[in-house]
Design a protein around this motif. Structure first.
Motif, PDB file in Angstrom:
ATOM      1  N   ASP A  64      -9.954  -0.330  -4.639  1.00 35.27           N
ATOM      2  CA  ASP A  64     -11.047  -1.020  -3.924  1.00 35.27           C
ATOM      3  C   ASP A  64     -10.987  -2.531  -4.144  1.00 35.27           C
ATOM      4  O   ASP A  64     -11.272  -3.304  -3.237  1.00 35.27           O
ATOM      5  N   GLU A  65     -10.637  -2.934  -5.353  1.00 33.34           N
ATOM      6  CA  GLU A  65     -10.578  -4.384  -5.610  1.00 33.34           C
ATOM      7  C   GLU A  65      -9.487  -5.051  -4.783  1.00 33.34           C
ATOM      8  O   GLU A  65      -9.572  -6.241  -4.471  1.00 33.34           O
ATOM      9  N   ILE A  66      -8.454  -4.303  -4.429  1.00 31.77           N
ATOM     10  CA  ILE A  66      -7.405  -4.867  -3.564  1.00 31.77           C
ATOM     11  C   ILE A  66      -7.888  -4.871  -2.113  1.00 31.77           C
ATOM     12  O   ILE A  66      -7.870  -5.900  -1.439  1.00 31.77           O
ATOM     13  N   THR A  67      -8.370  -3.715  -1.644  1.00 30.46           N
ATOM     14  CA  THR A  67      -8.798  -3.619  -0.240  1.00 30.46           C
ATOM     15  C   THR A  67      -9.972  -4.557   0.041  1.00 30.46           C
ATOM     16  O   THR A  67     -10.073  -5.137   1.118  1.00 30.46           O
ATOM     17  N   ASP A  68     -10.875  -4.673  -0.932  1.00 32.95           N
ATOM     18  CA  ASP A  68     -12.078  -5.478  -0.693  1.00 32.95           C
ATOM     19  C   ASP A  68     -11.759  -6.968  -0.559  1.00 32.95           C
ATOM     20  O   ASP A  68     -12.568  -7.724  -0.011  1.00 32.95           O
ATOM     21  N   GLN A  69     -10.597  -7.406  -1.041  1.00 32.45           N
ATOM     22  CA  GLN A  69     -10.194  -8.793  -0.771  1.00 32.45           C
ATOM     23  C   GLN A  69     -10.044  -8.986   0.736  1.00 32.45           C
ATOM     24  O   GLN A  69     -10.423 -10.010   1.297  1.00 32.45           O
ATOM     25  N   PHE A  70      -9.501  -7.957   1.404  1.00 32.82           N
ATOM     26  CA  PHE A  70      -9.371  -8.030   2.868  1.00 32.82           C
ATOM     27  C   PHE A  70     -10.757  -8.042   3.514  1.00 32.82           C
ATOM     28  O   PHE A  70     -11.055  -8.880   4.368  1.00 32.82           O
ATOM     29  N   LEU A  75     -15.879   4.409  -1.193  1.00 34.52           N
ATOM     30  CA  LEU A  75     -16.375   5.399  -0.228  1.00 34.52           C
ATOM     31  C   LEU A  75     -16.623   6.758  -0.879  1.00 34.52           C
ATOM     32  O   LEU A  75     -17.513   7.495  -0.469  1.00 34.52           O
ATOM     33  N   LYS A  76     -15.797   7.078  -1.910  1.00 34.56           N
ATOM     34  CA  LYS A  76     -15.989   8.382  -2.579  1.00 34.56           C
ATOM     35  C   LYS A  76     -17.355   8.397  -3.270  1.00 34.56           C
ATOM     36  O   LYS A  76     -18.097   9.372  -3.178  1.00 34.56           O
ATOM     37  N   VAL A 127     -15.655  -7.077  -5.004  1.00 36.92           N
ATOM     38  CA  VAL A 127     -15.321  -8.460  -5.393  1.00 36.92           C
ATOM     39  C   VAL A 127     -16.416  -9.375  -4.845  1.00 36.92           C
ATOM     40  O   VAL A 127     -16.962  -9.117  -3.782  1.00 36.92           O
ATOM     41  N   GLU A 128     -16.711 -10.410  -5.602  1.00 44.21           N
ATOM     42  CA  GLU A 128     -17.776 -11.336  -5.173  1.00 44.21           C
ATOM     43  C   GLU A 128     -17.179 -12.720  -4.944  1.00 44.21           C
ATOM     44  O   GLU A 128     -16.477 -13.256  -5.819  1.00 44.21           O
ATOM     45  N   LEU A 129     -17.456 -13.267  -3.782  1.00 50.44           N
ATOM     46  CA  LEU A 129     -16.892 -14.583  -3.466  1.00 50.44           C
ATOM     47  C   LEU A 129     -17.582 -15.652  -4.312  1.00 50.44           C
ATOM     48  O   LEU A 129     -18.791 -15.854  -4.222  1.00 50.44           O
ATOM     49  N   LEU A 130     -16.793 -16.328  -5.147  1.00 49.00           N
ATOM     50  CA  LEU A 130     -17.358 -17.365  -6.012  1.00 49.00           C
ATOM     51  C   LEU A 130     -17.110 -18.755  -5.448  1.00 49.00           C
ATOM     52  O   LEU A 130     -17.934 -19.646  -5.578  1.00 49.00           O
ATOM     53  N   GLU A 131     -15.929 -18.925  -4.847  1.00 48.59           N
ATOM     54  CA  GLU A 131     -15.587 -20.257  -4.360  1.00 48.59           C
ATOM     55  C   GLU A 131     -14.582 -20.169  -3.235  1.00 48.59           C
ATOM     56  O   GLU A 131     -13.711 -19.282  -3.241  1.00 48.59           O
ATOM     57  N   SER A 142      -2.515   2.109  -7.274  1.00 50.16           N
ATOM     58  CA  SER A 142      -3.601   1.367  -6.623  1.00 50.16           C
ATOM     59  C   SER A 142      -3.104   0.683  -5.360  1.00 50.16           C
ATOM     60  O   SER A 142      -3.787   0.662  -4.332  1.00 50.16           O
ATOM     61  N   VAL A 143      -1.909   0.101  -5.445  1.00 48.45           N
ATOM     62  CA  VAL A 143      -1.343  -0.576  -4.276  1.00 48.45           C
ATOM     63  C   VAL A 143      -1.127   0.434  -3.150  1.00 48.45           C
ATOM     64  O   VAL A 143      -1.456   0.186  -1.987  1.00 48.45           O
ATOM     65  N   ALA A 144      -0.601   1.616  -3.498  1.00 46.50           N
ATOM     66  CA  ALA A 144      -0.338   2.628  -2.464  1.00 46.50           C
ATOM     67  C   ALA A 144      -1.641   3.047  -1.789  1.00 46.50           C
ATOM     68  O   ALA A 144      -1.702   3.171  -0.560  1.00 46.50           O
ATOM     69  N   GLU A 145      -2.691   3.226  -2.595  1.00 45.51           N
ATOM     70  CA  GLU A 145      -3.969   3.629  -1.979  1.00 45.51           C
ATOM     71  C   GLU A 145      -4.519   2.507  -1.087  1.00 45.51           C
ATOM     72  O   GLU A 145      -5.048   2.763  -0.003  1.00 45.51           O
ATOM     73  N   ALA A 146      -4.367   1.265  -1.527  1.00 45.18           N
ATOM     74  CA  ALA A 146      -4.844   0.132  -0.715  1.00 45.18           C
ATOM     75  C   ALA A 146      -4.047   0.031   0.589  1.00 45.18           C
ATOM     76  O   ALA A 146      -4.614  -0.229   1.653  1.00 45.18           O
ATOM     77  N   VAL A 147      -2.737   0.267   0.524  1.00 45.86           N
ATOM     78  CA  VAL A 147      -1.919   0.215   1.745  1.00 45.86           C
ATOM     79  C   VAL A 147      -2.399   1.306   2.712  1.00 45.86           C
ATOM     80  O   VAL A 147      -2.541   1.069   3.917  1.00 45.86           O
TER      81      VAL A 147
END
Ligand code: SF4
Length: 341
Positions: free
Chosen positions: A127-133, A3-4, A58-62, A166-171
């Motif tokens: 972002d890579e953590i949040t984008d999994q959601f 978003l930034k 993240v890109e869904l591969l499978e 990173s985890v704290a920002e994703a939370v």
């Protein structure tokens, strides 16, 4: 989504700020997965954004769906070619729980864990953590599923507290009502016993849930099963958990992978009970027993009877015990089986 970066792009190009809110609501509230789906934006702007900013990092591969349809495993590709895995689990009939990864690989190297055997590739960005959601929610929406993701547990690949910032920002993103908006009580972080991380987490997120993968209550065995114990032995972990419970007044979820002939004897159940009592009263713990899932290592799964016996001993000692249903074993999406293949 970054978003930034989007905000800077819009400013630099003289695009009004309300466009940022339109994108944010479309991606975080309605789970749009591509610029084409955000039809509130003019087509020309969508085209420009498509070339500069990713909706998901993240890109869904499978995707693999378990036979009972109670677990869905996603393999995501990162922009540098690494792969991670994320699992949706139907722990409740009407809601999904999402298990997210925090690192590509894991440096802790627990010998019974498929992730640990690969070692660490790198930390994931917030972002890579949040984008999994966001990508999992987009998948459910695209499948027409009525059911939503009701909770998140940071228990996929990696040790979350070795990637604390990173985890704290994703939370924060997951809990922010303007973004994903899950209540903090529906967010859990699971650690292998990283003591400084537990202390920071108690200060930063006293409303979230903490889970600790214990697996043994004696230092020699725990040092083998969870090598992080050699840095933060049980005496330090005990103090950190005692302080966590004192300051947050919250219960701690204790994860215990049951390995036949290794950590499932009567005396080990007694030792686990005794160790927990050095930390706090039994009412402050929920012990989750996780019957081992095969990952190709030397360990054996206990029989159902042995699992019940171990659980019964802990219950008789006054502890609340749950035996984890093994969801997703047929897709290697169960605990300790994520390998980013
Ligand atoms: S069990 Fe958790 S901490 Fe241990 S190696 Fe696997 S991912 Fe890392």
């Amino acid at each position: 989504m970054d978003l930034k970066k989007l905000s800077v792009f819009l400013k630099e190009n003289g695009i009004p700020a309300f466009r940022l809110n339109q994108v944010r609501d479309a991606v975080y509230k309605r789970f749009a997965g591509s610029w084409d789906e955000i039809t509130a934006l003019p087509a020309g702007l969508r085209e420009r954004l498509r070339h500069g900013i990713f909706v998901h990092s993240v890109e869904l591969l499978e995707t693999q769906v378990s036979k009972k349809r109670d677990a869905i495993k996603f393999c995501f590709g990162l922009k540098d070619g690494l792969r991670i895995e994320t699992v949706l689990l139907k722990l409740l009939a009407d809601k999904w729980s999402l298990c997210v990864s925090t690192q590509a690989g894991c440096p802790v190297r627990c010998p019974f864990c498929a992730t640990g055997r690969k070692g660490l590739k790198r930390n994931l960005s917030p972002d890579e953590i949040t984008d999994q959601f966001l990508a999992a929610a987009h998948y459910l929406k695209a499948k027409g599923g009525e059911q939503k993701i009701g909770s998140v547990i940071f228990m996929g690949m990696g040790e979350p507290f070795l990637n604390y910032d990173s985890v704290a920002e994703a939370v924060r993103t997951m809990a922010d009502p303007e973004l994903i908006g899950l209540g903090q009580r529906h967010i859990s972080v699971s650690t292998a016993g990283h003591v400084p991380g537990i202390r920071r987490f108690a200060r930063d997120f006293p409303q979230c849930n903490l889970a600790v993968s214990l697996h043994a209550a004696e230092d020699a065995l725990r040092g083998d099963l969870v090598p992080l114990n050699r840095t933060y032995p049980l005496s330090q972990l005990s103090k950190a958990l005692k302080d966590y419970i004192f300051s947050t007044k919250r219960r701690v979820f204790v994860e215990y992978v049951l390995l036949e002939g290794v950590n499932n004897s009567r005396s080990q159940a007694a030792r686990l009970n005794a160790w927990l009592r050095t930390v706090a009263a039994p009412k402050y713990f929920v012990v989750n027993i996780i019957p081992y899932n095969r990952t190709g290592g030397p360990y054996k799964a206990p029989t159902r009877e042995r699992v019940q016996l171990f659980a019964g001993l802990l219950e008789a000692a006054g502890l609340e015990v749950t035996v984890r249903k093994s969801l997703g074993e047929d897709i290697a999406g169960a605990c300790g089986q994520l390998a980013g293949k």
